[in-house]
Write a protein that holds these residues in place. Structure first.
Motif, mmCIF file in Angstrom:
data_model
loop_
_atom_site.group_PDB
_atom_site.id
_atom_site.type_symbol
_atom_site.label_atom_id
_atom_site.label_comp_id
_atom_site.label_asym_id
_atom_site.label_seq_id
_atom_site.Cartn_x
_atom_site.Cartn_y
_atom_site.Cartn_z
ATOM 1 N N PRO A 56 0.690 -1.266 0.091
ATOM 2 C CA PRO A 56 0.002 -0.074 0.073
ATOM 3 C C PRO A 56 0.829 1.244 -0.004
ATOM 4 C CG PRO A 56 -0.106 -1.189 2.165
ATOM 5 C CD PRO A 56 0.438 -1.966 1.290
ATOM 6 N N ALA A 57 2.096 1.282 0.601
ATOM 7 C CA ALA A 57 2.791 2.354 0.728
ATOM 8 C C ALA A 57 3.419 2.869 -0.545
ATOM 9 C CB ALA A 57 3.951 2.149 1.810
ATOM 10 N N ASN A 58 3.494 2.027 -1.509
ATOM 11 C CA ASN A 58 4.007 2.311 -2.959
ATOM 12 C C ASN A 58 3.132 2.138 -4.153
ATOM 13 O OD1 ASN A 58 6.654 3.203 -2.163
ATOM 14 N ND2 ASN A 58 6.979 0.869 -1.240
ATOM 15 N N ALA A 59 1.702 1.824 -3.398
ATOM 16 C CA ALA A 59 0.672 1.518 -4.667
ATOM 17 C C ALA A 59 0.345 2.710 -5.555
ATOM 18 C CB ALA A 59 -0.456 0.702 -3.943
ATOM 19 N N ASP A 60 -0.170 2.681 -6.771
ATOM 20 C CA ASP A 60 -0.881 3.818 -7.290
ATOM 21 C C ASP A 60 -1.888 2.902 -7.866
ATOM 22 O OD1 ASP A 60 -1.607 6.092 -8.707
ATOM 23 O OD2 ASP A 60 -0.061 5.966 -10.395
ATOM 24 N N ILE A 61 -3.323 3.147 -7.070
ATOM 25 C CA ILE A 61 -4.368 2.439 -7.572
ATOM 26 C C ILE A 61 -5.565 3.323 -7.347
ATOM 27 C CG2 ILE A 61 -4.539 1.249 -5.586
ATOM 28 C CD1 ILE A 61 -5.331 -1.272 -7.109
ATOM 29 N N THR A 62 -6.701 2.919 -8.127
ATOM 30 C CA THR A 62 -7.894 3.668 -7.603
ATOM 31 C C THR A 62 -9.036 2.679 -7.419
ATOM 32 O OG1 THR A 62 -7.388 5.754 -9.189
ATOM 33 C CG2 THR A 62 -9.593 5.238 -8.616
ATOM 34 N N PHE A 63 -9.775 2.643 -6.623
ATOM 35 C CA PHE A 63 -10.865 2.012 -6.164
ATOM 36 C C PHE A 63 -12.137 2.582 -6.188
ATOM 37 C CE2 PHE A 63 -7.298 0.055 -3.112
ATOM 38 C CZ PHE A 63 -7.278 -1.022 -3.759
ATOM 39 N N THR A 64 -12.979 1.774 -6.770
ATOM 40 C CA THR A 64 -14.428 2.287 -7.182
ATOM 41 C C THR A 64 -15.425 1.774 -6.160
ATOM 42 O OG1 THR A 64 -13.830 2.731 -9.549
ATOM 43 C CG2 THR A 64 -16.299 2.679 -8.730
ATOM 44 N N LEU A 65 -16.004 2.626 -5.372
ATOM 45 C CA LEU A 65 -16.905 2.083 -4.063
ATOM 46 C C LEU A 65 -18.393 2.461 -4.486
ATOM 47 C CD1 LEU A 65 -14.078 1.947 -2.935
ATOM 48 C CD2 LEU A 65 -15.067 2.288 -0.848
ATOM 49 N N GLY A 66 -19.309 1.885 -4.228
ATOM 50 C CA GLY A 66 -20.646 2.168 -4.121
ATOM 51 C C GLY A 66 -21.072 2.542 -2.776
ATOM 52 N N ILE A 67 -21.592 3.701 -2.334
ATOM 53 C CA ILE A 67 -21.861 4.074 -1.056
ATOM 54 C C ILE A 67 -22.640 5.032 -0.718
ATOM 55 C CG2 ILE A 67 -19.632 5.559 -0.964
ATOM 56 C CD1 ILE A 67 -18.901 4.602 1.721
#
Length: 306
Positions: A97-108
């Motif tokens: 996680p410290a070096n991740a480049d990612i986008t999560f899509t949440l339905g909320i």
């Protein structure tokens, strides 16, 4: 290129592994040792390879086994295919996680967004600054389709169990509380049913209906309430309550949060309402994806502080 499944089904793709070892070692004995089978099994594999490709592939010479021109032509495409098979069948890489480049899509829904996002974003900025979130308003009628299509990675809200290819985990169980401005309505908790029904109400509905769980409960005892405002947004309710003599009935954690932050008052609802479960729901194909699992575990960890 169209895949000929019938043709491929007749092949033993393990033979490509044997061929790679044979062309690398140029020796049946060494090739057998390389992939951990007996010399006789490798000799048998070479015989099957010769039949499959209609070519000798390896011939004996004074300095050992020599590949035929057909075998030499196979080396590069075969190793490319084996590398791709290895890549798609290898376990997912560990998520950093410290070096991740990612986008999560949440339905909320915004009720959960109000409670969860401040802590979650603070945590991400401290521990995983390259992780970003794209939020969609959750629609209970289409959340399963959104998960199946990949439009949404994770749903959070009040959901029934999904299909067999969906996973669900309960985050919190919620009761209901009434929220009001005591100065405007002149009430102190606990409020009575008659007082509860003397004032107009606010209703939050994600399904565009001016009828909710409170109305179902009141109907069972032959009573009704007046609904002054129906909105799909929970976050607007405390601002209306603060300025108008109305009552909103909502999930208990959210009601307490609004009361504490905006100087409002809460009271137990004077009508019997069922508890609800706030859940995460996701597609089973994401169950063991390290990044997705990390996100879910992070949310579970932070729920205890919201």
């Amino acid at each position: 290129m169209r895949i000929d499944h019938v043709h491929l089904a007749r092949l033993d793709l393990n033979l490509l592994v044997a061929l790679d070892a044979l062309l690398t070692e140029r020796s049946v004995t060494r090739a057998a040792g390389r992939i951990g089978i007996s010399q006789s099994a490798m000799s048998h594999a070479l015989g099957r390879l010769r039949a499959t490709f209609a070519d000798e592939l390896l011939t004996r010479g004074p300095d050992g086994m020599r590949p035929t021109p057909r075998a030499l032509a196979l080396i590069e495409p075969m190793q490319s295919v084996l590398a791709q098979i290895q890549q798609i069948t290898a376990p997912p890489a560990a998520f950093d996680p410290a070096n991740a480049d990612i986008t999560f899509t949440l339905g909320i829904p915004d009720s959960t967004e109000v409670l969860l996002m401040p802590n979650l974003i603070a945590h991400l900025q401290a521990k995983a600054p390259g992780v970003k979130l794209l939020l969609h308003t959750v629609d209970r009628n289409r959340i399963l389709d959104d998960l199946d299509s990949g439009r949404v990675d994770l749903g959070i809200g009040v959901f029934e169990q999904g299909q067999t290819h969906h996973k669900r985990r309960i985050l919190n169980k919620e009761s209901y509380l009434c929220l009001f401005n005591a100065d405007l309505v002149g009430l102190t908790p606990p409020i009575s049913l008659d007082d509860y029904l003397r004032f107009p109400h606010l209703l939050t509905s994600l399904v565009e209906s001016a009828h909710g769980v409170v109305d179902d409960a009141l109907a069972k005892i032959g009573r009704k309430r007046v609904i002054a405002l129906t909105s799909p947004r929970f976050a607007v309710m405390p601002f209306v309550v603060r300025q108008a003599p109305v009552i909103a009935t909502m999930h208990s954690r959210l009601a307490r949060f609004f009361a504490d932050s905006m100087g409002l008052t809460v009271s137990p609802a004077p009508v019997d309402l069922p508890d609800v479960s706030i859940s995460m729901i996701w597609h089973a194909s994401n169950d063991d994806v390290p990044s997705q699992r990390w996100l879910r575990e992070t949310i579970v960890m932070l729920r205890r502080t919201t």
